[in-house]
Design a protein around this motif. Structure first.
Motif, PDB file in Angstrom:
ATOM      1  N   MET A  98       0.841  -1.209   0.000  1.00  0.00           N
ATOM      2  CA  MET A  98       0.000   0.000   0.000  1.00  0.00           C
ATOM      3  C   MET A  98       0.870   1.251   0.000  1.00  0.00           C
ATOM      4  O   MET A  98       0.616   2.199  -0.754  1.00  0.00           O
ATOM      5  CB  MET A  98      -0.919  -0.021   1.225  1.00  0.00           C
ATOM      6  N   CYS A  99       1.893   1.261   0.847  1.00  0.00           N
ATOM      7  CA  CYS A  99       2.780   2.429   0.908  1.00  0.00           C
ATOM      8  C   CYS A  99       3.482   2.646  -0.420  1.00  0.00           C
ATOM      9  O   CYS A  99       3.566   3.772  -0.922  1.00  0.00           O
ATOM     10  CB  CYS A  99       3.818   2.238   2.014  1.00  0.00           C
ATOM     11  N   TRP A 138       2.684   1.798  -3.536  1.00  0.00           N
ATOM     12  CA  TRP A 138       1.851   2.290  -4.631  1.00  0.00           C
ATOM     13  C   TRP A 138       1.268   3.667  -4.325  1.00  0.00           C
ATOM     14  O   TRP A 138       1.072   4.471  -5.240  1.00  0.00           O
ATOM     15  CB  TRP A 138       0.742   1.288  -4.933  1.00  0.00           C
ATOM     16  N   GLU A 139       1.026   3.952  -3.048  1.00  0.00           N
ATOM     17  CA  GLU A 139       0.523   5.283  -2.700  1.00  0.00           C
ATOM     18  C   GLU A 139       1.573   6.345  -3.006  1.00  0.00           C
ATOM     19  O   GLU A 139       1.264   7.418  -3.524  1.00  0.00           O
ATOM     20  CB  GLU A 139       0.134   5.305  -1.219  1.00  0.00           C
ATOM     21  N   TYR A 158      -4.301   5.893 -11.863  1.00  0.00           N
ATOM     22  CA  TYR A 158      -3.348   4.849 -11.480  1.00  0.00           C
ATOM     23  C   TYR A 158      -3.303   3.753 -12.545  1.00  0.00           C
ATOM     24  O   TYR A 158      -2.237   3.294 -12.953  1.00  0.00           O
ATOM     25  CB  TYR A 158      -3.758   4.247 -10.136  1.00  0.00           C
ATOM     26  N   CYS A 184      -1.147  -0.375 -12.734  1.00  0.00           N
ATOM     27  CA  CYS A 184      -1.172  -0.933 -11.386  1.00  0.00           C
ATOM     28  C   CYS A 184      -2.332  -1.920 -11.249  1.00  0.00           C
ATOM     29  O   CYS A 184      -3.439  -1.620 -11.690  1.00  0.00           O
ATOM     30  CB  CYS A 184      -1.321   0.215 -10.388  1.00  0.00           C
ATOM     31  N   ASP A 205      -4.000  -3.466  -5.858  1.00  0.00           N
ATOM     32  CA  ASP A 205      -3.042  -2.503  -5.322  1.00  0.00           C
ATOM     33  C   ASP A 205      -3.560  -1.071  -5.445  1.00  0.00           C
ATOM     34  O   ASP A 205      -3.236  -0.214  -4.620  1.00  0.00           O
ATOM     35  CB  ASP A 205      -1.702  -2.645  -6.046  1.00  0.00           C
ATOM     36  N   ALA A 230      -3.743   1.364  -2.288  1.00  0.00           N
ATOM     37  CA  ALA A 230      -3.195   2.723  -2.281  1.00  0.00           C
ATOM     38  C   ALA A 230      -4.282   3.749  -1.977  1.00  0.00           C
ATOM     39  O   ALA A 230      -4.050   4.717  -1.239  1.00  0.00           O
ATOM     40  CB  ALA A 230      -2.541   3.020  -3.642  1.00  0.00           C
ATOM     41  N   SER A 274      -4.339   6.285   1.170  1.00  0.00           N
ATOM     42  CA  SER A 274      -4.458   7.717   0.913  1.00  0.00           C
ATOM     43  C   SER A 274      -5.617   8.321   1.700  1.00  0.00           C
ATOM     44  O   SER A 274      -5.484   9.383   2.318  1.00  0.00           O
ATOM     45  CB  SER A 274      -4.649   7.963  -0.586  1.00  0.00           C
TER      46      SER A 274
END
Length: 887
Positions: A569-570, A572-573, A748, A754, A758, A762, A766
């Protein structure tokens, strides 16, 4: 001549396309207004003469509750208007607005005079009765009196006392008397019927939840029931009608069209001609919201400004003012749309059409919001709520337009004008000297050593590395780094500073003083980054080929993120900004400089005064200062170094709080230059002013959460004073929020290929960071100085309380919003559109807090499951091994 002709042709085609798009969008918007307000077919009444009107004379700002009464001139105007439609009026009080009787007499109008009875003021009933008797004795056009209005229904007087009052008025005036009550009062009190000369009944199918299609038949059926119970007794319908606005009750829906449908149907019914009735009522009465709720204001055939709300012939549009609103919305949007369409000639036609539709939609929503104050009768409290909702709409629109512009540029721009790539390496003798600065504080020594080793493996040879450990107290953390640096070549130097001011900026300024005088370029890398061997070889040539370049920025990227959900998550964010936002800003030389994987021209850095120690986002602040000095900045979207993702949700919340705080510091310091005279271009100003709109949106989201909670409690505790906000303003805001939420995932998918799971992760992270960002924005606006907090990297096991503690504020707000939504649904009519819209707002506002909970759960999920997706490197536009500097 040919270039001139080509330019002229391009200008003409751009102008023509802008005109066509503007005309198409604005005319389509008008057509949609017309379609939405197409008239509904219903019965027509050939004559607009009615038997009588229930008449209350109050206008805007007037109310009997505060003793603010209309003037005699205003009363005369009302009588003149009503004389065109009826010969009979019903009044409610003999003490208030008594001049009506004489004014009606001048126009040969009969008056059924009202005598208001209650126990609110001692002696009031006696004075009211005396005034009613005096008027009936004085004026012959008073044909009968109604003593008390729903007096028994509301418990204002006991039945024996009411009978005494009826007898007193009959004996003194010699004219017929009655009392006005709902049907059930007459059915349960035959003694009352025996003491009146005629029965005055109030019949409101709306209050009984009857659909408007059956309302006329229902009303006539009730009259028949009353006649059967009291045969030979004259029946007068004292009030009947339908509100044009208000709460939905059962199947009864208040609307202008339904009011017209009921009034027309009632007047056209064959039995109505034999009835003695008064339509409820002549004019809308805004003051009645205090005593009768929202619908109480909207029973008039005329509005409060004495404009007839609908005709008795022809179709009835749901919004009688739609034409004015549609023209205004088209007119306000036309010029901005045209200028944007002409300026964005580099976009495809579909892209420009998309943006034009978005602009027109936003303007239309704003026009709807602004017109709420004229479409509805708002109290002071309502205006406060309306102002808040309009501000929310403006913020939502601002964020939506900036995101829409970014969305359109990414999807529809034909080609990037400023797309920079890695350059071929310089010959060994031509390489400028580079000084790399690595500042660290309380970092795991093995992580810092790994970064140092990656720097030592670089193919670039003309460089030095300065490692500055500032304020680390534990020797176990900094001593191993010092020992390792002692084994390195002479161009690797280590400094331990304690105590030292200025956080990271202070350490970097110290490094500047220790930098080799030969250095032409300064590089900054974070302590957790493993850099590519060709980092300098690829990017330093940009400084050689373009003397005005001050910054060359590579993207932030991550390693070791594939096997854990929160790390994914981190990753792709973070990547969303570097794959989308940085390209958008780079196109107009408006980069956000970052504190890692960045290269700065030494001369420009010195001219700008080094790193700002007052700002905890010293990297972004330096970038803006360099742009103000007229320098160029470049973004090369090739992954040349990878760091670690934040350790947990608390760590990334702390990081995002710091970024938001620092952004507000920057905004406050540079606002004069952004708004006033400076070397910044219009595009640069745009990006640095609107670039933080999303964060301002998060901050205002928190404000509106507290406002929504407060307003909900006030509605629950004091429903007579606090009403539901207008659904027609909430609905567009809800739509825009949903639309905005959809833009991110689409971008995205388009820009980064992506996987959808994912993208969802993300998006969840967010949204979950919204609360931390909001707190950072407010802290940055209020406070002058902040503390630089290092973002922890690497997982550390924590107890159960740590799980709750990290999101305790989010959980509290989540519970509060859900509780308010539940109470609103239970206490108010859930079938009412306004109730549904308000519950939707409360539930929508829970999304960031659900997201925070989900992000915290993901951070605690340490299961090493390899998800079947490609790594970040596989999604990068250019692989480290395949870029032009690769060997």
């Amino acid at each position: 001549m040919r270039p001139f002709l080509r330019r002229s042709l391009r200008f003409f085609l751009g102008f023509l396309a802008a005109c066509l798009i503007t005309i198409f969008v604005t005319f389509t918007q008008y057509a949609l207004w017309e379609w939405a307000n197409r008239g509904e077919p219903m019965l027509e009444v050939s004559s607009d003469q009615v038997n009588g009107f229930a008449y209350s004379a109050y206008r805007r700002g007037q109310t009997p509750l505060q003793g603010i009464f209309p003037s005699e001139t205003e009363l005369a105007g009302d009588i003149d208007l009503l004389a065109n439609h009826t010969r009979r009026l019903r009044t409610y009080s003999s003490l208030e607005n008594s001049a009506v009787v004489a004014l009606a007499g001048f126009r040969d109008m009969e008056v059924t005079n009202g005598i208001w009875l209650d126990q609110s003021e001692e002696g009031r009933n006696e004075r009211e009765i005396a005034a009613g008797i005096a008027l009936a004795q004085k004026y012959g056009n008073i044909t009968r009196s109604i003593v008390g209005n729903e007096t028994l229904h509301f418990g204002r007087m006991r039945l024996p006392d009411l009978i005494v009052a009826l007898k007193k008025v009959r004996q003194a005036t010699g004219k017929p008397v009655s009392s006005a009550e709902p049907l059930y009062i007459w059915e349960r009190n035959p003694e009352l019927a025996q003491n009146v000369d005629f029965i005055t009944v109030h019949l409101f199918p709306y209050h009984e939840g009857v659909p408007v299609e059956s309302a006329v038949g229902f009303t006539l059926m009730r009259v028949s029931e009353l006649r059967r119970k009291y045969p030979g007794k004259k029946i007068v319908i004292g009030e009947t009608g339908w509100p044009s606005r208000g709460a939905v009750i059962g199947a009864a829906v208040p609307s202008l069209a339904n009011e017209a449908r009921f009034i027309r149907g009632f007047l056209a019914a064959k039995d109505t001609a034999q009835l003695d009735y008064f339509l409820m009522e002549a004019f809308d009465q805004p003051w009645k919201v205090k005593t009768e709720g929202w619908a109480g204001q909207y029973w008039g055939v005329f509005d409060v400004d004495r404009v007839q709300k609908f005709s008795l012939e022809g179709s009835v549009a749901p919004d009688q003012r739609w034409h004015t609103k549609a023209l205004f919305a088209s007119g306000c949007a036309a010029l901005p749309i045209f200028l944007m369409m002409f300026a964005l000639s580099g976009w495809s036609f579909a892209g420009r059409l998309w943006l034009a539709i978005l602009v027109q939609s936003c303007v239309t929503a704003l026009v709807l919001g602004i017109n709420i104050s004229t479409d509805y009768y708002l109290t002071g409290r309502d205006l406060i709520a309306l102002t808040a909702l309009v501000i929310a709409t403006l913020v939502t629109i601002s964020v939506l337009l900036t995101h829409g512009y970014e969305f359109g540029e990414i999807l529809f721009k034909r080609r990037w004008e400023r797309r920079f790539t890695p350059l071929p390496p310089l010959p060994p003798g031509k390489e400028p000297f580079v000084s790399i600065h690595l500042a660290c504080y309380n970092e795991p020594p093995e992580m810092v050593i790994e970064t140092i080793e990656s720097l030592a493996r670089m193919r670039y040879r003309n460089f030095e590395v300065l490692v500055i450990d500032n304020n680390t107290a534990d020797p176990a953390l900094w001593k191993p780094v010092e020992a390792h640096m002692a084994k390195m070549d002479a161009n690797f130097r280590f400094f331990h500073l304690r105590p030292w001011p200025g956080f990271k900026a202070g350490a970097l300024n110290f490094a500047l003083k220790e930098t080799d005088p030969r250095a032409e370029v300064v590089g900054v890398v974070d302590a957790d980054y493993v850099v590519d061997p060709d980092w300098l070889s690829c990017l330093v040539p940009h400084f050689v080929c373009a003397p005005d370049v001050a910054v060359v920025q590579a993207p932030q990227a991550h390693r070791n993120w594939e096997r854990q959900p929160f790390s994914r998550m981190c990753n792709w964010e973070f990547e969303g900004f570097f794959r989308i936002g940085m390209h958008h800003r780079n196109e107009r030389n408006a980069l956000i400089q970052h504190g890692t994987m960045t290269l700065v021209r030494r001369r420009a850095l010195d001219e700008a005064g080094g790193w700002s120690e007052w700002c905890i986002c010293e990297d972004s602040e330096l970038g803006l200062r360099l742009l103000r000095r007229g320098y160029d900045t470049r973004y090369v979207d090739v992954i040349l170094g990878r760091g670690l993702t934040p350790a947990d949700f608390a760590a990334i919340k702390s990081q995002r709080f710091r970024w938001a705080f620092g952004a507000m510091q920057i905004l406050k310091a540079h606002l004069p230059a952004l708004l006033g005279f400076s070397r910044l271009s219009l595009a640069q100003r745009y990006h640095f002013l609107t670039g933080w709109f999303s964060w301002f949106g998060d901050a205002l989201q928190l404000v509106f959460v507290f406002a929504s909670l407060g307003w909900s409690l006030l509605m629950l505790l004091a429903p007579a004073s606090f009403n539901l906000p207008v659904a027609s303003l909430i609905a567009p805001m809800l739509g825009f929020m949903a639309f905005k939420a959809a833009l991110g995932p689409i971008l995205y998918r388009h820009a980064m290929r992506c996987p959808w799971r994912d993208i969802a992760g993300a998006s969840l992270l967010s949204a979950g960071l919204s609360h931390a960002i909001a707190r950072g924005v407010f802290a940055g606006l209020v406070r002058r100085k902040g503390s630089f907090v290092v973002t922890p990297k690497g997982w550390k096991k924590k107890g159960g309380w740590a799980f709750v503690s990290a999101i305790r504020e989010e959980l509290g707000l989540l519970i509060g919003l859900l509780l308010c939504a539940w109470l609103i649904a239970g206490r108010m009519n859930p079938r009412e559109i306004a109730t549904q819209a308000w519950i939707a707002v409360l539930l929508l506002e829970t999304i960031p807090y659900w997201a925070a909970l989900g992000s915290q759960l993901a951070a605690y999920w340490r299961t090493a499951i390899v998800l079947r997706t490609r790594s970040s490197a596989e999604h990068a536009p250019c692989e480290p091994d395949s870029h032009p500097c690769g060997r």
